[in-house]
Enzyme design. Structure first.
Site, PDB file in Angstrom:
ATOM      1  N   SER A 148       0.743  -1.192  -0.350  1.00  0.00           N
ATOM      2  CA  SER A 148       0.036  -0.008  -0.142  1.00  0.00           C
ATOM      3  C   SER A 148       0.731   1.217  -0.026  1.00  0.00           C
ATOM      4  O   SER A 148       1.472   1.680   1.609  1.00  0.00           O
ATOM      5  CB  SER A 148      -0.820   0.650   1.280  1.00  0.00           C
ATOM      6  OG  SER A 148      -1.182   0.833   1.322  1.00  0.00           O
ATOM      7  N   HIS A 174      -1.884  -1.029  -4.416  1.00  0.00           N
ATOM      8  CA  HIS A 174      -2.662  -1.304  -3.533  1.00  0.00           C
ATOM      9  C   HIS A 174      -2.594   0.596  -2.903  1.00  0.00           C
ATOM     10  O   HIS A 174      -1.976   1.360  -2.700  1.00  0.00           O
ATOM     11  CB  HIS A 174      -2.644  -1.721  -2.498  1.00  0.00           C
ATOM     12  CG  HIS A 174      -3.947  -1.324  -1.569  1.00  0.00           C
ATOM     13  ND1 HIS A 174      -4.445  -2.645  -1.776  1.00  0.00           N
ATOM     14  CD2 HIS A 174      -4.476  -0.786   0.205  1.00  0.00           C
ATOM     15  CE1 HIS A 174      -5.743  -2.425  -1.074  1.00  0.00           C
ATOM     16  NE2 HIS A 174      -5.231  -1.607   0.111  1.00  0.00           N
ATOM     17  N   ASP A 227      -5.245   2.925  -1.795  1.00  0.00           N
ATOM     18  CA  ASP A 227      -5.806   3.652  -0.755  1.00  0.00           C
ATOM     19  C   ASP A 227      -7.063   5.097  -0.581  1.00  0.00           C
ATOM     20  O   ASP A 227      -5.705   5.924  -1.138  1.00  0.00           O
ATOM     21  CB  ASP A 227      -5.203   3.949   0.973  1.00  0.00           C
ATOM     22  CG  ASP A 227      -4.870   1.846   1.362  1.00  0.00           C
ATOM     23  OD1 ASP A 227      -6.200   1.660   0.323  1.00  0.00           O
ATOM     24  OD2 ASP A 227      -4.100   1.849   1.749  1.00  0.00           O
ATOM     25  N   MET A 273      -9.678   7.828   0.306  1.00  0.00           N
ATOM     26  CA  MET A 273     -10.189   8.079   1.305  1.00  0.00           C
ATOM     27  C   MET A 273     -10.275   9.593   1.485  1.00  0.00           C
ATOM     28  O   MET A 273     -10.122  10.517   0.977  1.00  0.00           O
ATOM     29  CB  MET A 273      -9.435   7.697   2.815  1.00  0.00           C
ATOM     30  CG  MET A 273      -8.920   6.908   3.291  1.00  0.00           C
ATOM     31  SD  MET A 273      -7.632   7.049   4.526  1.00  0.00           S
ATOM     32  CE  MET A 273      -6.550   5.276   4.340  1.00  0.00           C
ATOM     33  N   HIS A 327      -8.131   1.021  -3.718  1.00  0.00           N
ATOM     34  CA  HIS A 327      -9.837   0.627  -2.931  1.00  0.00           C
ATOM     35  C   HIS A 327      -9.783   2.020  -2.370  1.00  0.00           C
ATOM     36  O   HIS A 327      -9.210   3.048  -2.000  1.00  0.00           O
ATOM     37  CB  HIS A 327      -8.793   0.054  -1.444  1.00  0.00           C
ATOM     38  CG  HIS A 327      -9.246  -0.321   0.487  1.00  0.00           C
ATOM     39  ND1 HIS A 327      -8.589  -0.632   0.794  1.00  0.00           N
ATOM     40  CD2 HIS A 327     -10.599  -0.866  -0.218  1.00  0.00           C
ATOM     41  CE1 HIS A 327      -9.445  -1.194   1.693  1.00  0.00           C
ATOM     42  NE2 HIS A 327     -11.012  -0.370   1.404  1.00  0.00           N
ATOM     43  N   MET A 337     -12.442   3.826  -0.781  1.00  0.00           N
ATOM     44  CA  MET A 337     -12.995   4.394   1.207  1.00  0.00           C
ATOM     45  C   MET A 337     -14.037   4.911   1.022  1.00  0.00           C
ATOM     46  O   MET A 337     -13.031   6.624   1.635  1.00  0.00           O
ATOM     47  CB  MET A 337     -11.784   4.383   2.299  1.00  0.00           C
ATOM     48  CG  MET A 337     -11.583   2.443   2.509  1.00  0.00           C
ATOM     49  SD  MET A 337     -10.104   2.725   3.364  1.00  0.00           S
ATOM     50  CE  MET A 337      -8.893   2.422   2.038  1.00  0.00           C
ATOM     51  N   MET A 379     -11.251  -6.152   5.513  1.00  0.00           N
ATOM     52  CA  MET A 379     -10.400  -5.295   6.226  1.00  0.00           C
ATOM     53  C   MET A 379      -9.810  -5.819   7.525  1.00  0.00           C
ATOM     54  O   MET A 379     -10.766  -6.885   8.477  1.00  0.00           O
ATOM     55  CB  MET A 379     -11.053  -4.618   6.537  1.00  0.00           C
ATOM     56  CG  MET A 379     -11.253  -3.024   5.549  1.00  0.00           C
ATOM     57  SD  MET A 379      -9.749  -2.709   5.066  1.00  0.00           S
ATOM     58  CE  MET A 379      -9.461  -2.372   5.881  1.00  0.00           C
ATOM     59  N   GLY A 430      -9.257   3.382   7.473  1.00  0.00           N
ATOM     60  CA  GLY A 430      -8.673   5.020   7.599  1.00  0.00           C
ATOM     61  C   GLY A 430      -6.963   5.143   7.973  1.00  0.00           C
ATOM     62  O   GLY A 430      -7.087   6.439   7.734  1.00  0.00           O
ATOM     63  N   PHE A 431      -6.529   4.272   8.460  1.00  0.00           N
ATOM     64  CA  PHE A 431      -4.857   5.026   8.793  1.00  0.00           C
ATOM     65  C   PHE A 431      -4.518   3.167   8.530  1.00  0.00           C
ATOM     66  O   PHE A 431      -4.814   1.947   8.748  1.00  0.00           O
ATOM     67  CB  PHE A 431      -5.346   4.874  10.579  1.00  0.00           C
ATOM     68  CG  PHE A 431      -6.174   5.952  10.306  1.00  0.00           C
ATOM     69  CD1 PHE A 431      -5.223   7.679  10.684  1.00  0.00           C
ATOM     70  CD2 PHE A 431      -7.354   6.219  11.242  1.00  0.00           C
ATOM     71  CE1 PHE A 431      -6.193   7.914  10.272  1.00  0.00           C
ATOM     72  CE2 PHE A 431      -7.771   7.028  11.732  1.00  0.00           C
ATOM     73  CZ  PHE A 431      -7.693   8.389  11.384  1.00  0.00           C
ATOM     74  N   GLY A 432      -3.206   3.938   8.817  1.00  0.00           N
ATOM     75  CA  GLY A 432      -2.058   2.504   8.443  1.00  0.00           C
ATOM     76  C   GLY A 432      -1.834   2.775   9.555  1.00  0.00           C
ATOM     77  O   GLY A 432      -1.943   3.000  10.675  1.00  0.00           O
ATOM     78  N   ASP A 452      -6.306  -6.863   3.939  1.00  0.00           N
ATOM     79  CA  ASP A 452      -5.641  -4.695   3.994  1.00  0.00           C
ATOM     80  C   ASP A 452      -5.918  -4.742   5.587  1.00  0.00           C
ATOM     81  O   ASP A 452      -6.944  -4.785   6.093  1.00  0.00           O
ATOM     82  CB  ASP A 452      -6.864  -4.724   3.357  1.00  0.00           C
ATOM     83  CG  ASP A 452      -6.191  -2.948   3.038  1.00  0.00           C
ATOM     84  OD1 ASP A 452      -4.840  -2.484   3.476  1.00  0.00           O
ATOM     85  OD2 ASP A 452      -6.785  -2.474   2.108  1.00  0.00           O
ATOM     86  N   GLY A 453      -4.947  -4.228   6.507  1.00  0.00           N
ATOM     87  CA  GLY A 453      -4.604  -3.280   7.441  1.00  0.00           C
ATOM     88  C   GLY A 453      -3.405  -5.088   8.754  1.00  0.00           C
ATOM     89  O   GLY A 453      -3.740  -5.883   8.666  1.00  0.00           O
ATOM     90  N   GLY A 454      -2.493  -4.169   9.490  1.00  0.00           N
ATOM     91  CA  GLY A 454      -1.454  -4.963  10.168  1.00  0.00           C
ATOM     92  C   GLY A 454      -0.860  -6.728   9.479  1.00  0.00           C
ATOM     93  O   GLY A 454      -0.929  -7.024  10.481  1.00  0.00           O
ATOM     94  N   GLY A 485       1.311  -2.516   4.135  1.00  0.00           N
ATOM     95  CA  GLY A 485       1.833  -0.907   3.846  1.00  0.00           C
ATOM     96  C   GLY A 485       3.019  -0.244   4.782  1.00  0.00           C
ATOM     97  O   GLY A 485       4.009  -0.217   4.105  1.00  0.00           O
ATOM     98  N   SER A 486       2.259  -0.296   6.284  1.00  0.00           N
ATOM     99  CA  SER A 486       3.754   0.299   7.473  1.00  0.00           C
ATOM    100  C   SER A 486       4.922  -1.325   6.820  1.00  0.00           C
ATOM    101  O   SER A 486       6.105  -0.428   7.483  1.00  0.00           O
ATOM    102  CB  SER A 486       2.943   0.337   8.380  1.00  0.00           C
ATOM    103  OG  SER A 486       2.261  -0.652   8.832  1.00  0.00           O
TER     104      SER A 486
END
Ligand code: DX5
Ligand code: ZN
Length: 218
Positions: free
Chosen positions: A8, A33, A35, A37, A66, A68, A137, A142-144, A175-177, A197-198
């Protein structure tokens, strides 16, 4: 199965976006990816068409967009024109989901539907056969950089069962974590595409991190 990896760019250095995209071109990333928002569907605003078009100028891989945003049906054609190969809308943002899926596919893009952590998999029963992708999700959008929600494993398993029982072809994207700890079990449960992402962009060697995610199946 070897997963697709979709880093991402939300977690990338926006002041060096060209270099970040070129790094991803060289890596084993399969998709980029993106994002989007709107500050309404989620409590954050990321970026819009001009930034996405800038990414598209340098990207040599498919763009996985994606959305959002509320009322995504108003912008599907513009995202396709801006270079989207995959367009995913949130089920929670669509009153006429079936129509929106058809609208995405009519542009030539692949259609995905995203589920928030609270949204049950069974709501997809009547559209699963039409979908190219389901995005699960594993954090609230909303946030990485958020903590992975454990219940995601069970959802991926339920979704895989639904896909098999309907003889559907949708890919499962999480997606996420996503990181080296969460990836192996996600893949075991049936995930096909991992967004990260992160974990990728804050690592000392993103190319190596992408490669090890790519080989993280048990
Ligand atoms: C969150 C976004 C994610 C995010 C993932 O709303 O949809 O794609 O960038 O970030 P990490 O991998 O840091 O959780
Ligand atoms: Zn995302």
């Amino acid at each position: 199965m070897t997963p697709y990896i979709a880093p991402s760019i939300l977690a990338s250095d926006f002041a060096n976006l060209q270099a970040e995209v070129e790094m991803l071109n060289k890596s084993q990333a399969d998709w980029l990816h993106i994002d989007i928002m709107d500050g309404r569907f989620v409590p954050n605003i990321s970026f819009g068409f001009p930034v996405m078009e800038a990414v598209k100028r340098y990207a040599q891989k498919p763009l996985d967009v994606h959305l959002m945003i509320v009322e995504p049906e108003l912008y599907i054609e513009r995202f396709r024109t801006a270079g989207a190969d995959w367009i995913t809308v949130h089920i929670e943002a669509c009153d006429h989901l079936h129509r929106t899926i058809q609208q995405i596919q009519a542009t030539g893009a692949k259609a995905g539907v995203a589920l928030n952590p609270h949204t049950p998999v069974h709501l997809l029963e009547d559209v699963i056969a039409d979908l190219d992708l389901v995005l699960v999700m594993s954090v609230n959008p909303g946030f990485g950089g958020q903590k992975f929600i454990h219940n995601t494993y069970r959802k991926v398993e339920a979704l895989k069962d639904l896909i098999i029982s309907r003889n559907a072809h949708a890919l499962i994207e999480v997606d996420g974590g996503v990181n080296e700890e969460t990836a192996p079990l996600l893949l075991e449960k049936g995930a096909d595409v991992l967004v990260a992402g992160s974990y990728v962009f804050s690592s000392p060697d993103p190319i190596q991190t992408i490669a090890s995610l790519k080989s993280s199946a048990k």
